[in-house]
Design an enzyme around this catalytic site. Structure first.
Site, PDB file in Angstrom:
ATOM      1  N   LYS A  76       0.840  -1.194   0.000  1.00 36.18           N
ATOM      2  CA  LYS A  76       0.000   0.000   0.000  1.00 36.18           C
ATOM      3  C   LYS A  76       0.870   1.237   0.000  1.00 36.18           C
ATOM      4  O   LYS A  76       1.989   1.159   0.508  1.00 36.18           O
ATOM      5  CB  LYS A  76      -0.980   0.007   1.177  1.00 36.18           C
ATOM      6  CG  LYS A  76      -0.434  -0.348   2.573  1.00 36.18           C
ATOM      7  CD  LYS A  76       0.700   0.382   3.210  1.00 36.18           C
ATOM      8  CE  LYS A  76       0.677   1.850   3.456  1.00 36.18           C
ATOM      9  NZ  LYS A  76       1.915   2.322   4.175  1.00 36.18           N
ATOM     10  N   TYR A  82      -4.618   4.043   6.153  1.00 40.88           N
ATOM     11  CA  TYR A  82      -5.210   3.099   7.113  1.00 40.88           C
ATOM     12  C   TYR A  82      -6.537   3.618   7.651  1.00 40.88           C
ATOM     13  O   TYR A  82      -7.437   2.845   7.956  1.00 40.88           O
ATOM     14  CB  TYR A  82      -4.246   2.846   8.278  1.00 40.88           C
ATOM     15  CG  TYR A  82      -3.081   1.972   7.895  1.00 40.88           C
ATOM     16  CD1 TYR A  82      -3.187   0.587   7.929  1.00 40.88           C
ATOM     17  CD2 TYR A  82      -1.875   2.523   7.488  1.00 40.88           C
ATOM     18  CE1 TYR A  82      -2.123  -0.223   7.567  1.00 40.88           C
ATOM     19  CE2 TYR A  82      -0.806   1.724   7.125  1.00 40.88           C
ATOM     20  CZ  TYR A  82      -0.937   0.351   7.165  1.00 40.88           C
ATOM     21  OH  TYR A  82       0.112  -0.454   6.795  1.00 40.88           O
TER      22      TYR A  82
HETATM   23  P1  NAD Z   1      12.262   1.596   2.870  1.00 48.12           P
HETATM   24  O1  NAD Z   1      12.753   2.950   2.517  1.00 48.12           O
HETATM   25  O2  NAD Z   1      12.697   1.012   4.160  1.00 48.12           O
HETATM   26  O3  NAD Z   1      12.650   0.565   1.726  1.00 48.12           O
HETATM   27  C1  NAD Z   1      12.497   0.878   0.359  1.00 48.12           C
HETATM   28  C2  NAD Z   1      13.369  -0.047  -0.473  1.00 48.12           C
HETATM   29  O4  NAD Z   1      13.255   0.356  -1.821  1.00 48.12           O
HETATM   30  C3  NAD Z   1      14.854   0.022  -0.088  1.00 48.12           C
HETATM   31  O5  NAD Z   1      15.376  -1.273  -0.067  1.00 48.12           O
HETATM   32  C4  NAD Z   1      15.468   0.828  -1.227  1.00 48.12           C
HETATM   33  O6  NAD Z   1      16.809   0.449  -1.487  1.00 48.12           O
HETATM   34  C5  NAD Z   1      14.577   0.441  -2.382  1.00 48.12           C
HETATM   35  N1  NAD Z   1      14.585   1.435  -3.467  1.00 48.12           N
HETATM   36  C6  NAD Z   1      14.688   1.133  -4.775  1.00 48.12           C
HETATM   37  N2  NAD Z   1      14.690   2.235  -5.506  1.00 48.12           N
HETATM   38  C7  NAD Z   1      14.602   3.274  -4.663  1.00 48.12           C
HETATM   39  C8  NAD Z   1      14.575   4.682  -4.849  1.00 48.12           C
HETATM   40  N3  NAD Z   1      14.612   5.246  -6.063  1.00 48.12           N
HETATM   41  N4  NAD Z   1      14.485   5.448  -3.753  1.00 48.12           N
HETATM   42  C9  NAD Z   1      14.416   4.904  -2.521  1.00 48.12           C
HETATM   43  N5  NAD Z   1      14.433   3.570  -2.290  1.00 48.12           N
HETATM   44  C10 NAD Z   1      14.532   2.759  -3.353  1.00 48.12           C
HETATM   45  O7  NAD Z   1      10.680   1.646   2.776  1.00 48.12           O
HETATM   46  P2  NAD Z   1       9.627   0.635   3.448  1.00 48.12           P
HETATM   47  O8  NAD Z   1       9.204   1.184   4.749  1.00 48.12           O
HETATM   48  O9  NAD Z   1      10.142  -0.729   3.397  1.00 48.12           O
HETATM   49  O10 NAD Z   1       8.378   0.829   2.449  1.00 48.12           O
HETATM   50  C11 NAD Z   1       8.321   0.180   1.199  1.00 48.12           C
HETATM   51  C12 NAD Z   1       6.857   0.029   0.802  1.00 48.12           C
HETATM   52  O11 NAD Z   1       6.199  -0.765   1.769  1.00 48.12           O
HETATM   53  C13 NAD Z   1       6.080   1.342   0.738  1.00 48.12           C
HETATM   54  O12 NAD Z   1       5.177   1.315  -0.321  1.00 48.12           O
HETATM   55  C14 NAD Z   1       5.335   1.380   2.050  1.00 48.12           C
HETATM   56  O13 NAD Z   1       4.116   2.106   1.980  1.00 48.12           O
HETATM   57  C15 NAD Z   1       5.079  -0.076   2.304  1.00 48.12           C
HETATM   58  N6  NAD Z   1       4.955  -0.403   3.727  1.00 48.12           N
HETATM   59  C16 NAD Z   1       3.882  -1.091   4.135  1.00 48.12           C
HETATM   60  C17 NAD Z   1       3.731  -1.408   5.457  1.00 48.12           C
HETATM   61  C18 NAD Z   1       2.536  -2.208   5.934  1.00 48.12           C
HETATM   62  O14 NAD Z   1       2.337  -2.297   7.122  1.00 48.12           O
HETATM   63  N7  NAD Z   1       1.774  -2.793   5.031  1.00 48.12           N
HETATM   64  C19 NAD Z   1       4.693  -1.000   6.386  1.00 48.12           C
HETATM   65  C20 NAD Z   1       5.803  -0.309   5.922  1.00 48.12           C
HETATM   66  C21 NAD Z   1       5.928  -0.003   4.590  1.00 48.12           C
END
Ligand code: NAD
Length: 362
Positions: A135, A218
């Site tokens: 999401k 959410y």
């Molecule tokens: P994060 O920043 O921790 O991780 C993002 C990942 O994408 C990293 O590994 C990064 O290297 C990679 N990436 C690739 N290209 C990139 C770019 N151009 N810029 C930045 N990062 C890049 O983020 P996250 O918290 O893991 O979130 C990722 C996704 O998961 C989002 O869409 C977020 O909304 C979703 N999420 C959902 C939940 C849930 O409870 N369902 C919780 C957290 C995050």
């Protein structure tokens, strides 16, 4: 009508309080297929993939962590060691499409910044894989439409990472509202905020917006699944920027109101500078409340009759197992792309209302 025009499968098929979903009786169309664990490849090895999804995949019965897709080579060794991932199941963003030739991978799980969801979901579907996309599904409704069309064309399932549809307290809220346990719901309050943020979440091109896209979604989901109806219009007001330099591209906080049929309202808040985590429903003859409502664990519930007696579960494990079972049983997922699209449509209407100061019809 149920969420996103779909039947509300969550209420009938997924366990709420007192009936954990992993104890459900299972029906299988094909015994061998039913016994095989489906292979999941995680795309994007950031906080959520590493902190939640990979550990949850150690507890799943119907799927397992089979592969990784990353643009950061330095992460590979540790992931391979920690999760016993064969060299041949490691991809980067350039060779990702060759995943089509890998029979170990049944499902691709897209865990990238929001604006990248569309490209990687479509590429995975075109490679013949089922997809779970995090999401918010995408940053525009048009992108959601392209993702749904790609799934139809490929004949594959597309699901959104809505873990709370598999969480007993939230399922109890769905029942409280949709089954009118204390009469019809008149009003909802939903707040979700974090005290801080960083990185791509402050970059409008990658995030699509601020806390509304990330955590406010959410509240939109919760209002929809508690009521089981769809908002007809929204109004919204941006909060003050206490750090204009940090929040030069996205809002720091936002309050909005959703109007549902029959005069029912939901008042919501999201923020990147205040911790908030609440879902409250006022019904004709009582109320129900979750606080905190949306975290990975520690959700607490109460109604005007007393405490909710619900167990804590591994939400992500149940969510991914349910998707694997949906594939095996050739049935729809309760959290499909259409549900994600409806949320993105509402989020876009909220931003339009925030920017114009007008009431916007959804
Ligand atoms: P994060 O920043 O921790 O991780 C993002 C990942 O994408 C990293 O590994 C990064 O290297 C990679 N990436 C690739 N290209 C990139 C770019 N151009 N810029 C930045 N990062 C890049 O983020 P996250 O918290 O893991 O979130 C990722 C996704 O998961 C989002 O869409 C977020 O909304 C979703 N999420 C959902 C939940 C849930 O409870 N369902 C919780 C957290 C995050």
């Amino acid at each position: 009508m149920g969420i996103g025009g779909m039947a509300f499968a969550g209420l009938s098929s997924i366990g709420g309080c007192g009936s954990p979903s992993n104890q459900q009786a299972e029906e299988h169309t094909d015994e061998q297929q039913a016994e095989r664990k489906l292979g999941i490849a995680l795309v994007g090895l950031g906080g959520y993939a590493g902190g939640q999804l990979a550990p949850a995949l150690q507890e799943t019965d119907h799927c397992y962590l089979a592969g990784i897709v990353t643009g950061t080579p330095s992460k590979i060794d540790k992931w391979r060691r920690d999760y016993d991932i064969p060299e041949g199941n490691v991809y980067n963003y350039e060779n990702f499409d060759t995943i089509a030739d890998n029979p170990d991978i049944d499902i691709v799980y897209v865990v990238l910044p929001n604006a990248m969801h569309t490209e990687y979901t479509i590429r995975a579907l075109q490679a013949g894989k089922h997809v779970i996309c995090e999401k918010p599904m995408a940053v525009t409704v048009e992108d959601c439409d392209r993702m749904i069309a790609a799934a139809k064309e490929a004949g594959k399932l597309l699901s959104i990472g809505y873990r709370l549809h598999f969480e007993p307290h939230n399922i109890e809220m769905m029942r409280f509202g949709q089954e009118k346990r204390m009469g019809a719901i008149k009003h909802i309050i939903a707040d979700n905020g974090m005290g801080s943020t960083e990185g791509w979440r402050l970059d409008k091109a990658l995030a699509g917006g601020g806390p509304l896209m990330d955590v406010g979604i959410y509240c939109v989901q919760a209002a929809r699944y508690t009521l089981g109806t769809e908002p007809v219009a929204v109004t919204a007001k941006e909060g003050p920027k206490t750090d204009p330099e940090m929040f030069k591209e996205v809002e720091e906080s936002l309050t909005w109101e959703m109007e549902f049929p029959d005069g029912v309202t939901a008042v919501c808040k999201s923020s990147y500078s205040e911790n908030m985590n609440l879902l409250r429903a006022e019904a004709e003859h009582g109320w129900a409340k979750l606080e905190p409502a949306f975290p990975y664990s520690g959700i607490q519930g109460e109604t005007s009759d007393g405490e909710m007696d619900c167990e804590g579960v591994n939400q992500q494990a149940i969510q991914m197992d349910d998707f694997a079972k949906a594939i095996k049983e050739n049935r729809p997922t309760p959290v499909p792309g259409e549900m994600g699209r409806q949320d993105v449509k509402i989020l876009q209407a909220i931003y339009q209302a925030m920017e114009s100061g007008e009431r916007v019809v959804v």
